[in-house]
Design an enzyme around this catalytic site. Structure first.
Site, PDB file in Angstrom:
ATOM      1  N   LYS A   1      37.638  41.905  51.965  1.00 22.93           N
ATOM      2  CA  LYS A   1      38.617  41.779  51.729  1.00 22.93           C
ATOM      3  C   LYS A   1      39.217  43.188  51.879  1.00 22.93           C
ATOM      4  O   LYS A   1      39.069  43.948  51.109  1.00 22.93           O
ATOM      5  CB  LYS A   1      38.579  40.853  50.743  1.00 22.93           C
ATOM      6  CG  LYS A   1      38.055  41.681  49.377  1.00 22.93           C
ATOM      7  CD  LYS A   1      38.485  41.057  47.781  1.00 22.93           C
ATOM      8  CE  LYS A   1      38.799  42.553  46.734  1.00 22.93           C
ATOM      9  NZ  LYS A   1      39.607  41.402  45.254  1.00 22.93           N
TER      10      LYS A   1
ATOM     11  N   LYS B   1      30.048  43.946  42.748  1.00 23.87           N
ATOM     12  CA  LYS B   1      30.562  45.979  41.760  1.00 23.87           C
ATOM     13  C   LYS B   1      29.450  45.926  40.947  1.00 23.87           C
ATOM     14  O   LYS B   1      29.472  47.463  41.427  1.00 23.87           O
ATOM     15  CB  LYS B   1      31.709  45.215  40.610  1.00 23.87           C
ATOM     16  CG  LYS B   1      32.980  44.701  41.203  1.00 23.87           C
ATOM     17  CD  LYS B   1      34.562  45.614  40.433  1.00 23.87           C
ATOM     18  CE  LYS B   1      35.381  45.371  41.454  1.00 23.87           C
ATOM     19  NZ  LYS B   1      36.699  45.509  40.789  1.00 23.87           N
TER      20      LYS B   1
ATOM     21  N   LYS C   1      42.233  47.701  46.294  1.00 20.44           N
ATOM     22  CA  LYS C   1      42.898  48.708  46.546  1.00 20.44           C
ATOM     23  C   LYS C   1      42.109  49.395  46.257  1.00 20.44           C
ATOM     24  O   LYS C   1      41.916  51.171  46.210  1.00 20.44           O
ATOM     25  CB  LYS C   1      44.187  48.219  45.502  1.00 20.44           C
ATOM     26  CG  LYS C   1      43.457  48.301  44.425  1.00 20.44           C
ATOM     27  CD  LYS C   1      44.536  47.969  43.446  1.00 20.44           C
ATOM     28  CE  LYS C   1      44.998  46.769  42.771  1.00 20.44           C
ATOM     29  NZ  LYS C   1      44.004  46.076  41.515  1.00 20.44           N
TER      30      LYS C   1
HETATM   31  P1  ATP Z   1      40.251  46.041  42.915  1.00 19.00           P
HETATM   32  O1  ATP Z   1      39.853  46.722  44.622  1.00 19.00           O
HETATM   33  O2  ATP Z   1      40.308  47.616  42.243  1.00 19.00           O
HETATM   34  O3  ATP Z   1      38.667  45.630  42.440  1.00 19.00           O
HETATM   35  P2  ATP Z   1      41.577  44.540  43.916  1.00 19.00           P
HETATM   36  O4  ATP Z   1      42.470  44.883  44.693  1.00 19.00           O
HETATM   37  O5  ATP Z   1      40.873  43.418  44.403  1.00 19.00           O
HETATM   38  O6  ATP Z   1      41.299  45.276  43.075  1.00 19.00           O
HETATM   39  P3  ATP Z   1      43.109  43.052  41.807  1.00 19.00           P
HETATM   40  O7  ATP Z   1      43.326  43.844  40.883  1.00 19.00           O
HETATM   41  O8  ATP Z   1      41.582  42.616  41.615  1.00 19.00           O
HETATM   42  O9  ATP Z   1      42.806  43.234  43.476  1.00 19.00           O
HETATM   43  O10 ATP Z   1      43.728  41.828  42.120  1.00 19.00           O
HETATM   44  C1  ATP Z   1      45.012  41.391  41.983  1.00 19.00           C
HETATM   45  C2  ATP Z   1      45.248  40.031  42.297  1.00 19.00           C
HETATM   46  O11 ATP Z   1      45.191  40.455  43.990  1.00 19.00           O
HETATM   47  C3  ATP Z   1      44.388  38.590  42.439  1.00 19.00           C
HETATM   48  O12 ATP Z   1      45.568  37.442  42.259  1.00 19.00           O
HETATM   49  C4  ATP Z   1      43.730  38.944  43.679  1.00 19.00           C
HETATM   50  O13 ATP Z   1      43.708  37.569  44.013  1.00 19.00           O
HETATM   51  C5  ATP Z   1      44.925  38.794  44.518  1.00 19.00           C
HETATM   52  N1  ATP Z   1      44.259  39.937  45.507  1.00 19.00           N
HETATM   53  C6  ATP Z   1      43.141  41.234  45.768  1.00 19.00           C
HETATM   54  N2  ATP Z   1      42.709  41.383  47.109  1.00 19.00           N
HETATM   55  C7  ATP Z   1      43.089  40.326  47.734  1.00 19.00           C
HETATM   56  C8  ATP Z   1      43.039  40.008  48.807  1.00 19.00           C
HETATM   57  N3  ATP Z   1      42.395  40.779  49.641  1.00 19.00           N
HETATM   58  N4  ATP Z   1      43.193  39.121  49.396  1.00 19.00           N
HETATM   59  C9  ATP Z   1      44.784  37.922  48.922  1.00 19.00           C
HETATM   60  N5  ATP Z   1      44.698  38.557  47.583  1.00 19.00           N
HETATM   61  C10 ATP Z   1      43.769  39.254  47.250  1.00 19.00           C
END
Ligand code: ATP
Ligand code: LTN
Length: 336
Positions: free
Chosen positions: A197, A115, A200
């Protein structure tokens, strides 16, 4: 919460609409465990402030995330649902835990490094302290288990370390939480770049499927999904694109990877991608409909989060008092 079931805690940041990766990695597991544990699910809005946000957007996304939790099947009767910012103990415990955390532990976190690169113009203390706030979220509730995706494993390790460190220094106080990471789908990858990965907050919208995407978007994004050379549909390290689609298919259809490989033996990539899209759409259409109904009843959602915050304040208040006592903060007698 007045029974002897163990506590499960998890949260998602309202940094955008959750994707199918959040659903597979986290939310789907929450549903499976609702009856086995006393479940507490938070909306990590304070965490969200660690990167630049539009205030109006953050407010809207927070409410939408609550609606999505429920639309996905989280039962507000059985679980405690609340906004992190409504429960002051989270920020308060963070201060105490900061005093036993070392900068080196935080600066080497993968998410912090990622980040910091992504938001180079705004590398603030909050971004670095993010995992300590997350540890507070978890430790305040005597949490036994935390369902998360693979990317959060390192943060959970820190929560465990801090619990043990505090207990050693001040006497038995915190439970040491265990992660629950799914066997399949713990790391769903971007549809456009299967080596990264799915996230969102990805600038490329074709990389993720959000839980609010309509049918056209779901079909279109899967159609464009990057696959690999060759034509075989099998789960393998040298086939990251196809393996990712197989994981998604397995999660949404309920079939194992082996069953899916068998089902698609001899099938072309085009037809395979269509089948994955349909499996996802059949779950998403229900979630979209339910979310729309819920968002039309704001009073209901406000009621759920108000009640959730009351429960969370009561539970976390008990733990925070204990912590304050242990570290030696003075409490006047009549306050007891
Ligand atoms: P951001 O893009 O805002 O960092 P994010 O999509 O990575 O968000 P988070 O809010 O950080 O999502 O994560 C919410 C949950 O989803 C956490 O338990 C995280 O481990 C899970 N998660 C996030 N990305 C993945 C992924 N690519 N595959 C599986 N689980 C995920
Ligand atoms: N950092 C988590 C969200 C989160 C969380 C938590 C997850 C905040 N507090 C407590 C589990 C337990 C993420 O998914 N990015």
């Amino acid at each position: 919460m007045e029974n002897d079931k163990k506590i499960l805690f998890s949260a998602i940041q309202p940094s955008g609409i959750p994707t199918i990766a959040n659903y597979i990695g986290a939310i789907r597991n929450w549903l499976r465990l609702q009856d086995e544990y006393n479940c507490i699910y938070s909306i990590a809005d304070l965490h969200c402030l660690t990167v630049e946000r539009e205030p109006k957007d953050l407010r809207e996304k927070s409410l939408e995330l609550l609606a999505l939790y429920i639309a996905c099947g989280v039962d507000p009767q059985k679980t405690c649902l609340f906004m992190q910012s409504h429960v002051p103990a989270h920020a308060e415990l963070t201060w105490i835990l900061n005093t036993i955390t070392y900068p080196g532990e935080l600066s080497r976190m993968t998410q912090f490094k990622d980040k910091s690169r992504k938001h180079a113009q705004n590398v603030n203390m909050g971004l670095m302290d993010y995992p300590v706030l997350m540890a507070s979220d978890i430790l305040l509730y005597n949490t036994a288990v935390v369902p998360i995706g693979e990317d959060q494993k390192q943060h959970l390790e820190l929560a465990r370390d801090l619990a043990v460190r505090f207990n050693n220094k001040y006497g038995e106080t915190f439970s040491v939480p265990e992660p629950i990471i799914p066997k399949v789908g713990a790391r769903i990858m971007s549809l456009q770049d299967p080596l990264h990965k799915m996230s969102k907050s990805d600038a490329n919208e074709n990389g993720f499927i959000s839980l609010s995407d309509d049918k056209d978007a779901v079909m279109r994004k899967f159609k464009r999904a990057v696959t690999d050379s060759g034509s075989e549909i099998r789960f393998a390290e040298d086939k990251p694109g196809v393996s990712n689609l197989l994981s998604i298919y397995s999660a949404f259809s309920g079939k194992s990877i082996a069953e899916a490989e068998k089902e698609f033996a001899g099938v072309g990539y085009g037809e395979f991608k269509l089948a994955v899209a349909e499996a996802v759409e059949s779950v998403l259409s229900g979630i979209r409909e339910k979310k729309k109904q819920l968002l039309a009843d704001r009073a209901y959602l406000d009621g759920i989060m108000t009640e959730g915050a009351e429960t969370a304040r009561r539970l976390s208040g008990r733990m925070l008092s204990k912590v304050y006592r242990k570290v030696g903060l003075y409490t006047p007698k009549r306050d007891k």
